[in-house]
Enzyme design. Structure first.
Site, mmCIF file in Angstrom:
data_model
loop_
_atom_site.group_PDB
_atom_site.id
_atom_site.type_symbol
_atom_site.label_atom_id
_atom_site.label_comp_id
_atom_site.label_asym_id
_atom_site.label_seq_id
_atom_site.Cartn_x
_atom_site.Cartn_y
_atom_site.Cartn_z
ATOM 1 N N ASN A 137 77.284 64.667 6.565
ATOM 2 C CA ASN A 137 77.421 65.997 7.187
ATOM 3 C C ASN A 137 78.392 66.855 6.379
ATOM 4 O O ASN A 137 79.499 67.167 6.793
ATOM 5 C CB ASN A 137 77.834 65.897 8.660
ATOM 6 C CG ASN A 137 79.118 65.150 8.881
ATOM 7 O OD1 ASN A 137 79.535 64.365 8.028
ATOM 8 N ND2 ASN A 137 79.766 65.385 10.005
ATOM 9 N N HIS A 156 90.502 66.604 11.008
ATOM 10 C CA HIS A 156 90.478 68.049 11.246
ATOM 11 C C HIS A 156 91.882 68.591 10.997
ATOM 12 O O HIS A 156 92.860 67.842 11.028
ATOM 13 C CB HIS A 156 90.058 68.363 12.685
ATOM 14 C CG HIS A 156 88.647 67.978 12.994
ATOM 15 N ND1 HIS A 156 87.566 68.624 12.441
ATOM 16 C CD2 HIS A 156 88.133 66.999 13.792
ATOM 17 C CE1 HIS A 156 86.443 68.060 12.892
ATOM 18 N NE2 HIS A 156 86.753 67.076 13.705
ATOM 19 N N HIS A 158 81.572 53.978 8.518
ATOM 20 C CA HIS A 158 81.448 55.295 9.152
ATOM 21 C C HIS A 158 82.690 56.145 8.901
ATOM 22 O O HIS A 158 83.670 56.084 9.640
ATOM 23 C CB HIS A 158 81.213 55.118 10.657
ATOM 24 C CG HIS A 158 80.670 56.344 11.321
ATOM 25 N ND1 HIS A 158 79.661 56.304 12.250
ATOM 26 C CD2 HIS A 158 80.989 57.655 11.177
ATOM 27 C CE1 HIS A 158 79.379 57.523 12.657
ATOM 28 N NE2 HIS A 158 80.180 58.369 12.022
ATOM 29 N N HIS A 175 84.038 60.168 7.480
ATOM 30 C CA HIS A 175 83.730 61.566 7.121
ATOM 31 C C HIS A 175 84.762 62.036 6.092
ATOM 32 O O HIS A 175 85.934 62.181 6.414
ATOM 33 C CB HIS A 175 83.758 62.454 8.363
ATOM 34 C CG HIS A 175 82.710 62.070 9.360
ATOM 35 N ND1 HIS A 175 81.392 62.459 9.240
ATOM 36 C CD2 HIS A 175 82.768 61.301 10.479
ATOM 37 C CE1 HIS A 175 80.683 61.956 10.251
ATOM 38 N NE2 HIS A 175 81.497 61.241 11.017
ATOM 39 N N LEU A 176 84.290 62.274 4.863
ATOM 40 C CA LEU A 176 85.221 62.641 3.789
ATOM 41 C C LEU A 176 85.329 64.151 3.585
ATOM 42 O O LEU A 176 86.214 64.619 2.886
ATOM 43 C CB LEU A 176 84.816 61.958 2.484
ATOM 44 C CG LEU A 176 85.027 60.432 2.455
ATOM 45 C CD1 LEU A 176 84.529 59.855 1.137
ATOM 46 C CD2 LEU A 176 86.488 60.065 2.679
ATOM 47 N N ASN A 230 83.186 62.644 19.745
ATOM 48 C CA ASN A 230 81.778 62.557 20.102
ATOM 49 C C ASN A 230 81.194 61.264 19.539
ATOM 50 O O ASN A 230 81.184 61.097 18.332
ATOM 51 C CB ASN A 230 81.040 63.760 19.505
ATOM 52 C CG ASN A 230 79.616 63.862 20.001
ATOM 53 O OD1 ASN A 230 79.252 63.226 20.979
ATOM 54 N ND2 ASN A 230 78.805 64.643 19.313
ATOM 55 N N GLY A 260 86.555 64.630 17.227
ATOM 56 C CA GLY A 260 86.866 63.620 16.218
ATOM 57 C C GLY A 260 88.341 63.362 16.044
ATOM 58 O O GLY A 260 89.181 64.239 16.275
ATOM 59 N N ASP A 269 84.615 55.874 12.335
ATOM 60 C CA ASP A 269 84.250 57.282 12.558
ATOM 61 C C ASP A 269 85.449 58.200 12.238
ATOM 62 O O ASP A 269 85.717 59.169 12.955
ATOM 63 C CB ASP A 269 83.753 57.515 13.996
ATOM 64 C CG ASP A 269 82.983 58.827 14.154
ATOM 65 O OD1 ASP A 269 82.803 59.532 13.138
ATOM 66 O OD2 ASP A 269 82.584 59.147 15.282
HETATM 67 ZN ZN LIG Z 1 78.363 60.353 14.979
#
Ligand SMILES: [Zn+2]
Length: 422
Positions: free
Chosen positions: A91, A305, A57, A59-60, A274, A320, A301
């Site tokens: 996303n 940011h 999990h 986010h790149l 979240n 996040g 996760d």
């Molecule tokens: Zn999520």
């Protein structure tokens, strides 16, 4: 080209034992062979040598949000944390929701220094309305499907997606959240939300979706994976479903194991994520859920940011925190060093379980003949978590300043050094 990693300590039948690894052309040629030389020799000085960690999990942020992270910086951050394979969430802008976009994404992912398994979304533009072409995206290389970042409100969309994915034999990974119940929520509906005077996120927003989706999963036989469980009730529901033979797995993040709403101090936006940090009881239920086998694995996760975004008010700052570079050391220090977990358990939850449950064949095993995806950790030296050491563009972490053990010494992917401590 051969590389000998000598004088390490590795897990043999659950015990830390002397270990040397001979790597040849990117694969593990032998373990504890009686040899002293190779084309290149690295002395590990009794550091812990492990199969590379796997994080399902991450986010790149590329394409679409490269001010926060890029495939290169995110994958370097993963390597810095000892991860050799990561699951990249969808996303993005554009989301890889058609075969053409997905193949383009795979092209971009070649920038990475670690192996990337790319998620495709469940619905077009992750809008929760129209399903993607699952078969075509599977052919394009999707290993799993997720609308992570958003829940799928429409039960019919979810049910049909599960039916299709059950046939294809691929997992549906669910950001389980009823968005009608979370709307406007900032922190868990509890003492912290009260203290900071912001709207709360009620835990039923998560549990009610998991309850519904477990029923749908049972009816379809799909591999239903719940992302980032955060409440005791979620874990109870999943435990019951497992006892009934439902094909469900789930993950927990390091921050839901390490933090709860009573620990929010200082810059509160660094604790905004979240699902939110929950109660003490929920945190303890996450730890117990791993130990009793209800929770299958740990995933970070990792959600970078910019500093400016996190400097906004608690209500407007994005959700996040970054996690790749601190996960192993924090969990080792908090749970393994004092004896709550064994090192074998931590490696199972961070390496073996994700690859077995998601059938990432031959990724990150310390077996002769397998790809040399390896991480080496220094369990003896105390180090301070510092933003200046992060390779991620994101410095949004509540753990900065903490002293930990288990810093990464080096990470190898297919026998190639992708991270090495100075
Ligand atoms: Zn999520």
């Amino acid at each position: 080209m051969s590389l000998l990693l000598k004088n390490g300590l590795g897990l043999l039948e659950g015990k830390l034992s002397p270990m040397s690894l001979l790597l040849q052309d990117g694969r593990i040629q032998g373990i504890n062979l009686p040899i002293e030389t190779a084309d290149q020799v690295i002395d590990l000085h009794h550091a812990f040598v492990s199969s590379g960690l796997v994080d399902l999990h991450v986010h790149l942020r590329e394409p679409g949000f490269t001010n926060k992270e890029t495939i290169l910086t995110g994958s370097k951050a993963a390597a810095h944390g000892g991860f050799t394979t990561i699951g990249a969430m969808a996303n993005l802008n554009p989301a890889p929701d058609t075969p053409t976009r997905f193949l383009k994404q795979q092209q971009l992912n070649r920038e990475a220094v670690v192996k990337i398994k790319q998620y495709a979304p469940v619905t077009q533009k992750r809008a929760g309305k129209l399903p993607v072409d699952f078969t075509a995206l599977r052919q394009a290389g999707a290993f799993a499907f997720s609308d992570d970042g958003s829940g799928i409100a429409d039960a019919r969309v979810m049910y049909q997606a599960m039916q299709k994915l059950a046939k294809l034999g691929l997992p549906l990974c669910d950001h389980a959240q009823d968005m009608t119940l979370t709307a406007g929520g900032v922190l868990n509906a509890g003492p912290a939300a009260k203290k900071y005077a912001v709207p709360g996120v009620d835990k039923v927003s998560e549990t009610s979706q998991i309850a519904r989706n477990l029923v749908l999963a049972a009816a379809t036989g799909v591999h239903y994976h719940v992302c980032h469980v955060s409440t005791k009730e979620s874990i109870d529901l999943i435990r019951f479903a497992k006892s009934q033979g439902v094909h469900v797995t789930c993950e927990v993040t390091p921050h839901h194991l390490l933090l709860d709403e009573t620990m929010i101090v200082g810059e509160a936006t660094q604790y905004k994520m979240n699902p939110p940090l929950r109660s003490v009881q929920d945190r303890l239920a996450c730890v117990a859920g791993l130990l009793d086998g209800t929770i299958d694995l740990i995933a970070t996760d990792h959600a970078p940011h910019t500093a400016a975004e996190k400097k906004q008010s608690l209500s407007t700052a994005p959700n996040g925190i970054v996690g790749s570079e601190t996960a192993f050391a924090l969990l080792y220090t908090t749970f393994v060093k004092p004896g709550v977990w064994s090192l074998t358990q931590l490696i199972k939850w961070m390496s073996t379980a994700p690859q077995t449950l998601f059938q990432l064949n031959h990724v990150g095993q310390l077996h002769r003949g397998d790809p040399a995806d390896i991480a080496v950790f220094d369990l003896k030296t105390a180090t301070k978590i510092q933003a200046s050491d992060f390779l991620s563009k994101g410095h949004n972490s509540p753990f900065i300043g903490q002293t930990v053990y288990g810093a990464t010494v080096m990470t190898l992917v297919d026998g190639k050094l992708v991270y090495r401590r100075d």
